[in-house]
Design a protein around this motif. Structure first.
Motif, mmCIF file in Angstrom:
data_model
loop_
_atom_site.group_PDB
_atom_site.id
_atom_site.type_symbol
_atom_site.label_atom_id
_atom_site.label_comp_id
_atom_site.label_asym_id
_atom_site.label_seq_id
_atom_site.Cartn_x
_atom_site.Cartn_y
_atom_site.Cartn_z
ATOM 1 N N GLN A 52 1.020 -1.352 0.010
ATOM 2 C CA GLN A 52 0.091 -0.045 -0.110
ATOM 3 C C GLN A 52 0.888 1.352 0.164
ATOM 4 O O GLN A 52 0.525 2.301 0.153
ATOM 5 C CB GLN A 52 -0.931 -0.155 1.324
ATOM 6 C CG GLN A 52 -1.901 -1.169 1.321
ATOM 7 C CD GLN A 52 -2.828 -1.015 0.100
ATOM 8 O OE1 GLN A 52 -3.336 -0.118 -0.099
ATOM 9 N NE2 GLN A 52 -3.000 -2.223 -0.375
ATOM 10 N N THR A 106 -14.171 -0.279 3.483
ATOM 11 C CA THR A 106 -13.575 0.559 2.392
ATOM 12 C C THR A 106 -14.186 2.001 2.347
ATOM 13 O O THR A 106 -13.721 3.103 2.189
ATOM 14 C CB THR A 106 -13.481 0.058 1.014
ATOM 15 O OG1 THR A 106 -12.512 -1.210 1.102
ATOM 16 C CG2 THR A 106 -12.855 0.777 0.017
ATOM 17 N N ARG A 133 -5.765 1.700 -1.883
ATOM 18 C CA ARG A 133 -6.618 0.370 -1.168
ATOM 19 C C ARG A 133 -8.037 0.326 -1.508
ATOM 20 O O ARG A 133 -8.491 -0.737 -1.767
ATOM 21 C CB ARG A 133 -6.476 0.964 0.349
ATOM 22 C CG ARG A 133 -7.296 -0.229 1.309
ATOM 23 C CD ARG A 133 -7.058 0.273 2.700
ATOM 24 N NE ARG A 133 -8.079 -0.667 3.669
ATOM 25 C CZ ARG A 133 -8.053 -0.676 4.741
ATOM 26 N NH1 ARG A 133 -7.411 0.113 5.517
ATOM 27 N NH2 ARG A 133 -8.827 -1.561 5.513
#
Length: 252
Positions: free
Chosen positions: A158, A208, A198
């Motif tokens: 990430q 999310t 992400r």
């Protein structure tokens, strides 16, 4: 592959990869080889000078206890304090010590990790450290558990850097929408880019959209912008993309 979520000081959660036990052992071995080589070279140089200068045995004792012993015992503590949680071995393996709460490790945190090396590594011949790192969810040896730290991969899946951020796209003839984006720091922008990455990688993950919305609302409040527009994931993502683009144009 184990991962860990760490909440930054900007109240943003970022996922990092945890290194394998093997990678941490290799980092330790690199440090051990370097440390042994350094002490060996210093010892050879000392005895060469001892033969030339004719120093007494007292000087030899002082050299051992004031130079060699401190280097051997305090190497890892000194490196982690001076190099932001990395020794030479950790840097070579691309790993670093971090706090689980997102703060920068303090001197006492590094000291706690160092103090329990005796138990984790030396007294147990490394077996306790291997068992704990392998068996704990956050890859912590005893010193990490007590200090509230762990070891992460610096280059996680990430991770983005400012160079990558500046190369997102060409901004020729681009007109910024939000001029107040200059209140943000590079760290803020890297956090936003990480969250967007992400959301692209895990669009169906439970949290999310919540993370996207929370980040967008926080950014909007910081720029004194109404937060009522964030009614869908697409609108939220578009807002954050615009913030990134505006920041690049206005600060590059």
């Amino acid at each position: 592959m184990k991962t860990i979520s760490i909440r930054t000081s900007q109240n943003v959660t970022i996922d990092y990869e945890l290194p394998s036990t093997f990678q941490r052992i290799i980092a330790w071995l690199v440090d051990l080889v370097l440390l042994s080589a350094t002490i060996g070279i210093l010892t050879l140089l000392f005895y060469w000078m001892l033969a030339i200068m004719g120093w007494s045995s007292i000087i030899e004792t002082l050299f051992m206890y004031l130079v060699l012993v401190p280097i051997w015992f305090f190497y890892s503590l000194f490196c982690e304090i001076m190099f932001n949680g990395q020794s030479v071995g950790k840097r070579a393996m691309g790993i670093r010590v971090v706090k689980l709460n997102g703060d920068i490790p303090s001197l006492s945190d590094y000291f706690m990790r160092w103090a329990f090396r005796m138990v984790d590594i030396m007294f147990s011949f490394g077996s306790l450290a291997v068992i704990l790192i392998t068996g704990t969810e956050k890859g912590q040896r005893l010193g990490d558990i007590l200090a509230g730290t762990t070891v992460i991969k610096v280059k996680s899946t990430q991770h983005v850097n400012m160079k990558e951020l500046l190369n997102i796209r060409s901004f020729r003839n681009y007109e910024p929408t939000y001029e107040r984006v200059t209140v943000f720091s590079e760290e803020d922008m890297l956090a936003i880019k990480t969250i967007l990455n992400r959301s692209s990688r895990f669009p169906n993950q439970k949290d999310t959209y919540k993370l996207l919305q929370k980040t967008a609302v926080s950014a909007a409040k910081k720029m004194d912008i109404s937060v009522e527009k964030f009614t869908s994931p697409q609108q939220t993502k578009q807002f954050l993309h615009t913030v990134l683009q505006d920041y690049i144009v206005l600060t590059r």
